[in-house]
Design an enzyme around this catalytic site. Structure first.
Site, PDB file in Angstrom:
ATOM      1  N   GLU A 188       0.821  -1.218   0.000  1.00  0.00           N
ATOM      2  CA  GLU A 188       0.000   0.000   0.000  1.00  0.00           C
ATOM      3  C   GLU A 188       0.857   1.271   0.000  1.00  0.00           C
ATOM      4  OE1 GLU A 188      -3.091   0.801  -0.357  1.00  0.00           O
ATOM      5  OE2 GLU A 188      -4.074  -1.137  -0.342  1.00  0.00           O
ATOM      6  N   PRO A 220     -15.541   1.478  16.347  1.00  0.00           N
ATOM      7  CA  PRO A 220     -16.477   1.284  15.231  1.00  0.00           C
ATOM      8  C   PRO A 220     -16.825   2.581  14.496  1.00  0.00           C
ATOM      9  CG  PRO A 220     -17.226   0.104  17.178  1.00  0.00           C
ATOM     10  CD  PRO A 220     -16.053   0.930  17.614  1.00  0.00           C
ATOM     11  N   GLU A 242      -2.499  13.836  -3.987  1.00  0.00           N
ATOM     12  CA  GLU A 242      -1.255  14.561  -3.785  1.00  0.00           C
ATOM     13  C   GLU A 242      -0.548  13.951  -2.573  1.00  0.00           C
ATOM     14  OE1 GLU A 242      -0.160  19.318  -3.322  1.00  0.00           O
ATOM     15  OE2 GLU A 242      -2.244  18.684  -3.598  1.00  0.00           O
TER      16      GLU A 242
END
Lengths: 136, 136
Positions: A58, A79, A108
């Site tokens: 990632e 949650p 960006e």
């Protein structure tokens, strides 16, 4: 088996260094998708992938950086932390060299000195996460 | 949105103390369901529940103990760690007093001194987790 659990994501606090090992700042992204705002780079863990592998993938996909994982900062699982659905974030501290480039979900990429992080512009619970990082 | 991530579970290394605050050992369970063997008590996180709340609930359900969370040991996410499906374990270190009783998924609850943990009888990657705990 009918098991239903929250989604699992990873987020990475990237400490960026120059080639002389001077600390340049933290890498944050301006999100391309809702919720709009500034965020720690991250994303969902794929089935069949460890959280460490997901983090490295990632970070590359969003910032083009090859990160080295230094350790776990924490697991964030309120949650209400993600307005879309319940997501558990496994948040790592990592290190990288080189020049980040916006990719994928990032509109960006920006580098912030710790003293200049605009906490009010951060989405999700990322202001809390960054404060935990600074105070760790 | 078609997001698919691994299941999220919590596991708790319960350090059991007597009423004089003497350390009695670690609480492990003999599993009632496959995979059979000895395990650190734990279970799946529900949607809408934090990992800390899930841990307290699961420890109560499996051992009848009310635990106090002391900290995070780590996040275990090797896709092969659970033979059934990909499960990410958020593993906590905690503390409890009183007498454990087997409940729910536990066929039996046992207390082990650290020097007497039968590592070869542990399921999943729980031998590795307990070694990480002892060496932390």
């Amino acid at each position: 088996m009918g098991i239903k659990t929250p989604y699992v994501a990873v987020d990475g606090i990237i400490q960026l260094f120059d080639s002389n090992d001077n600390f340049r700042g933290i890498v944050l992204i301006e999100r391309k998708n809702p919720p709009y705002g500034l965020a720690i780079p991250g994303g969902f863990v794929d089935v069949g992938e460890s959280v460490e592998d997901a983090l490295i993938r990632e970070m590359k996909e969003e910032t083009d950086l090859d990160v080295e994982i230094l350790g776990l900062l924490g697991v964030y699982s309120d949650p209400a932390r993600d307005p879309r659905f319940h997501t558990v974030s496994v948040t790592f501290i990592c290190k990288a060299y080189g020049e980040p480039k916006a990719q994928s979900d990032a509109k960006e990429v920006k580098i912030f000195k710790l003293e200049e992080i605009p906490f009010d512009k951060l989405v999700f619970d990322h202001a809390k996460i960054l404060k935990d990082f600074i105070l760790r």
